[in-house]
Design a protein around this motif. Structure first.
Motif, mmCIF file in Angstrom:
data_model
loop_
_atom_site.group_PDB
_atom_site.id
_atom_site.type_symbol
_atom_site.label_atom_id
_atom_site.label_comp_id
_atom_site.label_asym_id
_atom_site.label_seq_id
_atom_site.Cartn_x
_atom_site.Cartn_y
_atom_site.Cartn_z
ATOM 1 N N PRO A 137 35.690 19.606 32.301
ATOM 2 C CA PRO A 137 36.610 20.426 33.097
ATOM 3 C C PRO A 137 36.080 20.621 34.511
ATOM 4 C CG PRO A 137 35.334 21.795 31.604
ATOM 5 C CD PRO A 137 35.029 20.379 31.229
ATOM 6 N N PRO A 138 36.956 20.816 35.477
ATOM 7 C CA PRO A 138 36.515 21.021 36.868
ATOM 8 C C PRO A 138 35.754 22.328 37.008
ATOM 9 C CG PRO A 138 38.839 21.499 36.642
ATOM 10 C CD PRO A 138 38.422 20.914 35.335
ATOM 11 N N TRP B 98 40.956 20.552 43.150
ATOM 12 C CA TRP B 98 39.902 20.975 42.231
ATOM 13 C C TRP B 98 38.556 20.357 42.612
ATOM 14 C CZ3 TRP B 98 43.967 17.774 41.014
ATOM 15 C CH2 TRP B 98 43.667 16.448 40.683
ATOM 16 N N GLN B 99 37.530 21.022 42.165
ATOM 17 C CA GLN B 99 36.168 20.526 42.353
ATOM 18 C C GLN B 99 35.711 19.936 41.023
ATOM 19 O OE1 GLN B 99 33.377 23.419 43.795
ATOM 20 N NE2 GLN B 99 31.612 22.072 43.575
ATOM 21 N N PRO B 100 35.496 18.629 40.982
ATOM 22 C CA PRO B 100 35.160 17.973 39.701
ATOM 23 C C PRO B 100 33.865 18.528 39.109
ATOM 24 C CG PRO B 100 35.765 16.360 41.359
ATOM 25 C CD PRO B 100 35.583 17.670 42.083
ATOM 26 N N ALA B 101 33.747 18.306 37.811
ATOM 27 C CA ALA B 101 32.503 18.690 37.131
ATOM 28 C C ALA B 101 31.351 17.894 37.736
ATOM 29 C CB ALA B 101 32.618 18.409 35.642
ATOM 30 N N SER B 102 30.219 18.551 37.882
ATOM 31 C CA SER B 102 29.062 17.873 38.486
ATOM 32 C C SER B 102 28.474 16.886 37.500
ATOM 33 C CB SER B 102 28.009 18.911 38.855
ATOM 34 O OG SER B 102 27.628 19.671 37.729
ATOM 35 N N LEU C 31 42.175 7.762 40.889
ATOM 36 C CA LEU C 31 42.676 8.870 41.698
ATOM 37 C C LEU C 31 41.559 9.214 42.672
ATOM 38 C CD1 LEU C 31 45.194 10.767 41.854
ATOM 39 C CD2 LEU C 31 43.870 12.422 40.540
ATOM 40 N N PRO C 32 41.592 8.643 43.890
ATOM 41 C CA PRO C 32 40.425 8.702 44.775
ATOM 42 C C PRO C 32 39.987 10.109 45.161
ATOM 43 C CG PRO C 32 41.989 7.039 45.508
ATOM 44 C CD PRO C 32 42.675 7.846 44.463
ATOM 45 N N SER C 33 40.909 11.053 45.270
ATOM 46 C CA SER C 33 40.536 12.389 45.723
ATOM 47 C C SER C 33 40.982 13.432 44.703
ATOM 48 C CB SER C 33 41.167 12.700 47.089
ATOM 49 O OG SER C 33 40.633 11.834 48.080
ATOM 50 N N PRO C 34 40.219 14.508 44.565
ATOM 51 C CA PRO C 34 40.513 15.517 43.540
ATOM 52 C C PRO C 34 41.591 16.521 43.962
ATOM 53 C CG PRO C 34 38.509 16.107 44.688
ATOM 54 C CD PRO C 34 38.951 14.781 45.272
ATOM 55 N N PHE C 35 42.800 16.036 44.167
ATOM 56 C CA PHE C 35 43.928 16.935 44.414
ATOM 57 C C PHE C 35 45.225 16.176 44.160
ATOM 58 C CE2 PHE C 35 43.697 14.784 48.467
ATOM 59 C CZ PHE C 35 44.994 14.765 48.946
ATOM 60 N N VAL D 17 37.471 9.628 34.101
ATOM 61 C CA VAL D 17 36.747 10.078 35.284
ATOM 62 C C VAL D 17 37.652 10.065 36.503
ATOM 63 C CG1 VAL D 17 34.812 9.587 36.824
ATOM 64 C CG2 VAL D 17 34.551 9.282 34.355
ATOM 65 N N ALA D 18 38.440 9.007 36.647
ATOM 66 C CA ALA D 18 39.315 8.915 37.814
ATOM 67 C C ALA D 18 40.733 8.506 37.458
ATOM 68 C CB ALA D 18 38.731 7.917 38.827
ATOM 69 N N GLN D 19 40.978 8.119 36.212
ATOM 70 C CA GLN D 19 42.303 7.653 35.827
ATOM 71 C C GLN D 19 43.291 8.816 35.735
ATOM 72 O OE1 GLN D 19 41.227 5.642 32.184
ATOM 73 N NE2 GLN D 19 41.397 3.645 33.187
ATOM 74 N N ALA D 20 44.542 8.508 36.015
ATOM 75 C CA ALA D 20 45.567 9.557 35.994
ATOM 76 C C ALA D 20 46.902 8.960 35.600
ATOM 77 C CB ALA D 20 45.675 10.223 37.357
ATOM 78 N N GLU D 21 47.733 9.804 34.979
ATOM 79 C CA GLU D 21 49.089 9.427 34.621
ATOM 80 C C GLU D 21 50.009 10.552 35.088
ATOM 81 O OE1 GLU D 21 51.063 7.020 30.933
ATOM 82 O OE2 GLU D 21 49.654 8.624 30.458
ATOM 83 N N VAL D 22 51.048 10.184 35.815
ATOM 84 C CA VAL D 22 51.972 11.153 36.394
ATOM 85 C C VAL D 22 53.351 10.959 35.768
ATOM 86 C CG1 VAL D 22 53.064 12.004 38.502
ATOM 87 C CG2 VAL D 22 50.719 11.121 38.581
ATOM 88 N N PHE D 23 53.919 12.033 35.247
ATOM 89 C CA PHE D 23 55.295 12.022 34.760
ATOM 90 C C PHE D 23 56.105 12.910 35.699
ATOM 91 C CE2 PHE D 23 52.701 11.058 31.094
ATOM 92 C CZ PHE D 23 53.390 10.017 30.488
ATOM 93 N N GLU D 24 57.090 12.320 36.343
ATOM 94 C CA GLU D 24 57.845 13.054 37.361
ATOM 95 C C GLU D 24 59.335 13.062 37.027
ATOM 96 O OE1 GLU D 24 59.042 12.275 41.982
ATOM 97 O OE2 GLU D 24 56.897 12.489 41.551
ATOM 98 N N THR D 25 59.909 14.252 37.031
ATOM 99 C CA THR D 25 61.359 14.424 36.915
ATOM 100 C C THR D 25 61.855 14.971 38.248
ATOM 101 O OG1 THR D 25 61.187 14.912 34.549
ATOM 102 C CG2 THR D 25 63.234 15.524 35.656
#
Length: 327
Positions: A273-274, A323-327, A246-250, A156-164
């Motif tokens: 999906p959003p 994005w606008q999250p799924a309702s 991830l507090p905000s959807p962007f 719902v709010a968790q995120a994982e970022v892979f950055e190069t």
């Protein structure tokens, strides 16, 4: 007359680049003293510039010019000038790399090298933009030449970022690259900042240290390469950031220093999906999370992902995906 003057400049710059490619090319210790009049003009070299600054400007400008060549010529250009080659690999050794299969005729390889040098010179005087090699060197101790991010939303709010992230140093002895991420909302703090929900791991390219909160919604940390970078040196970090929330959807990149390219891939939870996804392109950071402005829509593929890219990012502007999250 104007065309003749332009051709004369291209030929003069070609001659200077042919001198520069000899020996170790851009890796030569004597590079600052080999920069001719035309190359100084193209790279924005000033009389008062130190040798390290001259090197940084020349290396960065040539690298950007190579990126403007057709893809089929870029690899040849990098080899000819000494980008990414061995520290002691001289021009004749690099020239041998240009031979493919049975085609190892010295004259053929030399002709390829001459052709690509001319194309670089042509690009230098045909491009309408001011070269970032001069500008970037005055905009901070380093800048980002390429950034690639894969964001995976695992709940719902968790995120994982892979950055190069590939950075270019503008100074001698760059030991740390300062970095920061915005949580886009106040972190949960009780007394001292609680960073337990934030995991930052360098997978390759160095180490991370000094993780700290610099505001209620911004986390800063330092990336340390295996050894200090000299002016003009490039180095690539690959690291992972795990967020329990991830507090905000962007997700945006808001560079402090210039960034040449940013490629972003977002993978959404296919179960939810959003409702819609949009591109954020060069907006003020305070406007990035606003869902109301009209923006270019993005569409999920069959894997639930969206991809977008940006070039020549301006400092203090935001680039990314909302994005606008799924309702």
């Amino acid at each position: 007359m104007a065309q003749e003057a332009a051709e004369a400049k291209i030929k003069a710059l070609s001659a200077e680049l042919k001198l520069l490619r000899k020996g170790l090319g851009i890796q030569a210790k004597t590079l600052p003293s080999l920069v001719g009049e035309q190359l100084r003009e193209v790279c924005g070299v000033q009389e008062e510039d130190s040798p390290g600054t001259v090197r940084g400007k020349v290396v960065e400008t040539l690298r950007r010019l190579i990126e403007k060549l057709p893809e089929s010529h870029r690899g040849t250009a990098r080899i000819v000038l000494g980008f990414g080659t061995g520290a002691n690999e001289r021009y004749t050794q690099r020239l041998e790399r240009l031979g493919t299969g049975a085609d190892r005729n010295v004259r053929t390889m030399q002709r390829r090298a001459d052709d690509v040098i001319y194309l670089i010179a042509e690009a230098a005087f045909g491009a309408p933009w001011p070269y970032a090699g001069a500008a970037a060197a005055s905009d901070g101790p380093w800048h980002t030449s390429a950034l690639a991010v894969r964001l995976t939303l695992t709940g719902v709010a968790q995120a994982e970022v892979f950055e190069t992230r590939r950075v270019v140093s503008h100074v001698a002895g760059l030991a740390d690259v300062e970095h920061a991420i915005s949580l886009a909302g106040p972190a949960r703090t009780t007394g001292q900042p609680d960073l337990s929900g934030l995991g930052i791991d360098v997978v390759a390219g160095g180490e991370v240290h000094s993780v700290r909160m610099v505001s209620s919604s911004r986390v800063a940390f330092s990336l340390r390469p295996p050894q200090p970078l000299d002016a003009g040196d490039e180095h690539e970090f690959f690291f992972r950031i795990r967020l329990d929330e991830l507090p905000s959807p962007f997700y945006c990149c808001t560079p402090e220093f210039p960034c040449e390219s940013f490629d972003l891939n977002v993978r959404f939870d296919r179960r939810k999906p959003p409702q819609r996804v949009w591109r954020i392109d060069g907006e003020f950071s305070k406007d990035a999370q606003d869902p109301l402005p009209a923006r270019k829509p993005l569409f999920l593929d069959n894997a639930g992902e969206v991809r977008t890219g940006f070039r020549d990012l301006r400092p203090a502007r935001s680039y990314g995906v909302g994005w606008q999250p799924a309702s």
